[in-house]
Scaffold this motif. Structure first.
Motif, PDB file in Angstrom:
ATOM      1  N   UNK A  42       0.833  -1.209   0.000  1.00 33.26           N
ATOM      2  CA  UNK A  42       0.000   0.000   0.000  1.00 33.26           C
ATOM      3  C   UNK A  42       0.863   1.253   0.000  1.00 33.26           C
ATOM      4  N   UNK A  43       1.951   1.247   0.776  1.00 30.42           N
ATOM      5  CA  UNK A  43       2.852   2.399   0.795  1.00 30.42           C
ATOM      6  C   UNK A  43       3.562   2.573  -0.535  1.00 30.42           C
ATOM      7  N   UNK A  44       3.935   1.453  -1.153  1.00 29.36           N
ATOM      8  CA  UNK A  44       4.592   1.525  -2.458  1.00 29.36           C
ATOM      9  C   UNK A  44       3.665   2.132  -3.498  1.00 29.36           C
ATOM     10  N   UNK A  45       2.392   1.771  -3.458  1.00 26.82           N
ATOM     11  CA  UNK A  45       1.443   2.293  -4.430  1.00 26.82           C
ATOM     12  C   UNK A  45       1.209   3.788  -4.302  1.00 26.82           C
ATOM     13  N   UNK A  46       1.481   4.344  -3.125  1.00 20.67           N
ATOM     14  CA  UNK A  46       1.272   5.782  -2.923  1.00 20.67           C
ATOM     15  C   UNK A  46       2.466   6.618  -3.384  1.00 20.67           C
ATOM     16  N   UNK A  47       3.580   5.965  -3.640  1.00 19.94           N
ATOM     17  CA  UNK A  47       4.793   6.669  -4.053  1.00 19.94           C
ATOM     18  C   UNK A  47       4.897   6.600  -5.573  1.00 19.94           C
ATOM     19  N   UNK A  48       4.555   7.676  -6.244  1.00 20.26           N
ATOM     20  CA  UNK A  48       4.505   7.659  -7.706  1.00 20.26           C
ATOM     21  C   UNK A  48       5.870   7.407  -8.324  1.00 20.26           C
ATOM     22  N   UNK A  49       6.898   8.046  -7.792  1.00 18.96           N
ATOM     23  CA  UNK A  49       8.231   7.855  -8.367  1.00 18.96           C
ATOM     24  C   UNK A  49       8.690   6.411  -8.210  1.00 18.96           C
ATOM     25  N   UNK A  50       8.361   5.803  -7.075  1.00 23.52           N
ATOM     26  CA  UNK A  50       8.733   4.401  -6.874  1.00 23.52           C
ATOM     27  C   UNK A  50       7.974   3.485  -7.829  1.00 23.52           C
ATOM     28  N   UNK A  51       6.706   3.802  -8.076  1.00 22.87           N
ATOM     29  CA  UNK A  51       5.912   2.999  -9.001  1.00 22.87           C
ATOM     30  C   UNK A  51       6.481   3.089 -10.413  1.00 22.87           C
ATOM     31  N   UNK A  90      13.197  -2.776 -10.300  1.00 25.17           N
ATOM     32  CA  UNK A  90      11.991  -3.186  -9.588  1.00 25.17           C
ATOM     33  C   UNK A  90      12.311  -3.644  -8.169  1.00 25.17           C
ATOM     34  N   UNK A  91      13.508  -4.216  -7.977  1.00 25.56           N
ATOM     35  CA  UNK A  91      13.868  -4.739  -6.658  1.00 25.56           C
ATOM     36  C   UNK A  91      14.884  -3.830  -5.967  1.00 25.56           C
ATOM     37  N   UNK A  92      16.093  -3.756  -6.505  1.00 24.84           N
ATOM     38  CA  UNK A  92      17.172  -3.060  -5.806  1.00 24.84           C
ATOM     39  C   UNK A  92      16.877  -1.573  -5.583  1.00 24.84           C
ATOM     40  N   UNK A  93      16.664  -0.826  -6.653  1.00 22.93           N
ATOM     41  CA  UNK A  93      16.505   0.620  -6.530  1.00 22.93           C
ATOM     42  C   UNK A  93      15.292   0.994  -5.690  1.00 22.93           C
ATOM     43  N   UNK A 142      21.095   1.016   1.796  1.00 25.21           N
ATOM     44  CA  UNK A 142      20.280   1.854   2.680  1.00 25.21           C
ATOM     45  C   UNK A 142      21.024   2.204   3.967  1.00 25.21           C
ATOM     46  N   UNK A 143      21.909   1.306   4.409  1.00 21.47           N
ATOM     47  CA  UNK A 143      22.623   1.558   5.661  1.00 21.47           C
ATOM     48  C   UNK A 143      23.600   2.722   5.554  1.00 21.47           C
ATOM     49  N   UNK A 200      15.703  11.089  -0.128  1.00 24.77           N
ATOM     50  CA  UNK A 200      15.979  11.889  -1.323  1.00 24.77           C
ATOM     51  C   UNK A 200      17.319  11.529  -1.942  1.00 24.77           C
ATOM     52  N   UNK A 201      18.282  11.117  -1.143  1.00 21.94           N
ATOM     53  CA  UNK A 201      19.610  10.784  -1.666  1.00 21.94           C
ATOM     54  C   UNK A 201      19.743   9.313  -2.032  1.00 21.94           C
ATOM     55  N   UNK A 202      18.656   8.540  -1.878  1.00 22.19           N
ATOM     56  CA  UNK A 202      18.733   7.098  -2.146  1.00 22.19           C
ATOM     57  C   UNK A 202      19.078   6.808  -3.599  1.00 22.19           C
ATOM     58  N   UNK A 203      18.541   7.611  -4.524  1.00 26.36           N
ATOM     59  CA  UNK A 203      18.828   7.359  -5.936  1.00 26.36           C
ATOM     60  C   UNK A 203      20.293   7.597  -6.266  1.00 26.36           C
ATOM     61  N   UNK A 204      20.943   8.513  -5.532  1.00 27.30           N
ATOM     62  CA  UNK A 204      22.362   8.788  -5.776  1.00 27.30           C
ATOM     63  C   UNK A 204      23.246   7.674  -5.222  1.00 27.30           C
ATOM     64  N   UNK A 205      22.963   7.227  -4.009  1.00 24.37           N
ATOM     65  CA  UNK A 205      23.801   6.184  -3.418  1.00 24.37           C
ATOM     66  C   UNK A 205      23.625   4.844  -4.118  1.00 24.37           C
ATOM     67  N   UNK A 206      22.509   4.669  -4.827  1.00 20.80           N
ATOM     68  CA  UNK A 206      22.285   3.419  -5.558  1.00 20.80           C
ATOM     69  C   UNK A 206      23.012   3.380  -6.894  1.00 20.80           C
ATOM     70  N   UNK A 207      23.460   4.536  -7.390  1.00 19.43           N
ATOM     71  CA  UNK A 207      24.054   4.598  -8.722  1.00 19.43           C
ATOM     72  C   UNK A 207      25.290   3.716  -8.903  1.00 19.43           C
TER      73      UNK A 207
END
Length: 262
Positions: A25-34, A80-83, A168-169, A175-182
């Motif tokens: 339910x939380x994932x569905x509310x996050x448009x960028x994550x979807x 779909x999984x990692x990011x 994540x650790x 907001x910075x999650x997309x940068x650290x995942x790069x």
């Protein structure tokens, strides 16, 4: 007359199901994550098709369909999984959701597994649908060793989720999650055989890249589909994937952060 009061007991499966539903339910509310989880893995394979057409695949016994299939599944694992899970873990930690869950009957593995469950299931379903699409539209054929392809997908799903927890650790904010995942995204796309098959890399580069976290999973998927994986190479890929699995479990237990980073 004595009366007894019925107590309601929960099971690990029930707790995981409840936490998974809440996370979905939380994932569905996050448009960028979807968008990241649903549409990016579907669009990226088509964007690399021109590059795949320019590769010398026949010399290595590969086909456009099998390479595109491996790329599609790899993109699903990464996005779909990692990011999406990097963002989810960080957001739940910073919102104190994970901390509150630890005060209940859920154990730490259950909390992590329940949080990851929707993304992992989405990655699995998406991989199956992309596989069917590649078979129908790109003539990818049928898997020569389906057991290896399935094993590779399961390893890939688990390792993608574990890498998300580790990333994540070291991530301070959602907001910075997309940068650290790069770094993991680029290293996996370019070095794990997702965009460029390892067979096409120079020998020294392939020898190094085969030890990246997602490389054995991608190798098992691609080799299981094309049938070009020898028993020795398959065993090596399985042992490498198992080593990464053990290392990932240890690292998550040791370094995953449950408290907000200030």
């Amino acid at each position: 007359m004595t009366t007894t009061k019925a107590t309601r007991t929960t099971t690990p499966v029930g707790r995981l199901r409840a936490l998974g539903r809440a996370e979905l339910a939380l994932l569905g509310r996050n448009r960028s994550a979807v968008v990241t989880a649903l549409f990016v893995p579907l669009a990226l394979p088509f964007s690399v098709r021109p590059a795949v057409d320019q590769m010398d695949l026949k010399g290595e016994g590969l086909s456009v369909g099998s390479v595109m299939l491996t790329a599609a599944i790899g993109f699903s694992l990464l996005f779909a999984v990692y990011s999406s899970l990097v963002s989810a873990f960080v957001a739940r930690r910073e919102e104190l959701v994970l901390k509150r869950l630890r005060t209940g009957e859920l154990g730490d593995p259950e909390i992590l597994a329940g949080t990851a469950l929707p993304s992992v299931c989405l990655g699995f379903v998406q991989s199956v649908l992309l596989t069917v699409a590649c078979v129908v539209l790109l003539d990818a054929g049928s898997p020569a060793m389906p057991q290896l392809a399935v094993l590779g997908l399961l390893f890939g799903l688990f390792l993608a989720a574990a890498l998300a927890a580790l990333t994540a650790s070291v991530t301070r904010t959602a907001e910075s999650a997309q940068l650290t995942a790069l770094p993991v995204l680029f290293a996996s796309m370019l070095g794990s055989g997702i965009i460029i098959p390892l067979q096409l890399l120079p020998d020294w580069a392939a020898d190094v890249c085969q030890f990246l976290p997602l490389s054995p999973a991608i190798r098992l998927i691609g080799g299981g589909w094309s049938g070009d994986l020898s028993g020795y190479d398959a065993l090596g890929a399985v042992l490498t994937a198992l080593a990464w699995t053990v290392l990932a479990v240890f690292a998550v237990r040791r370094w995953f952060r449950w408290e907000p980073r200030r």
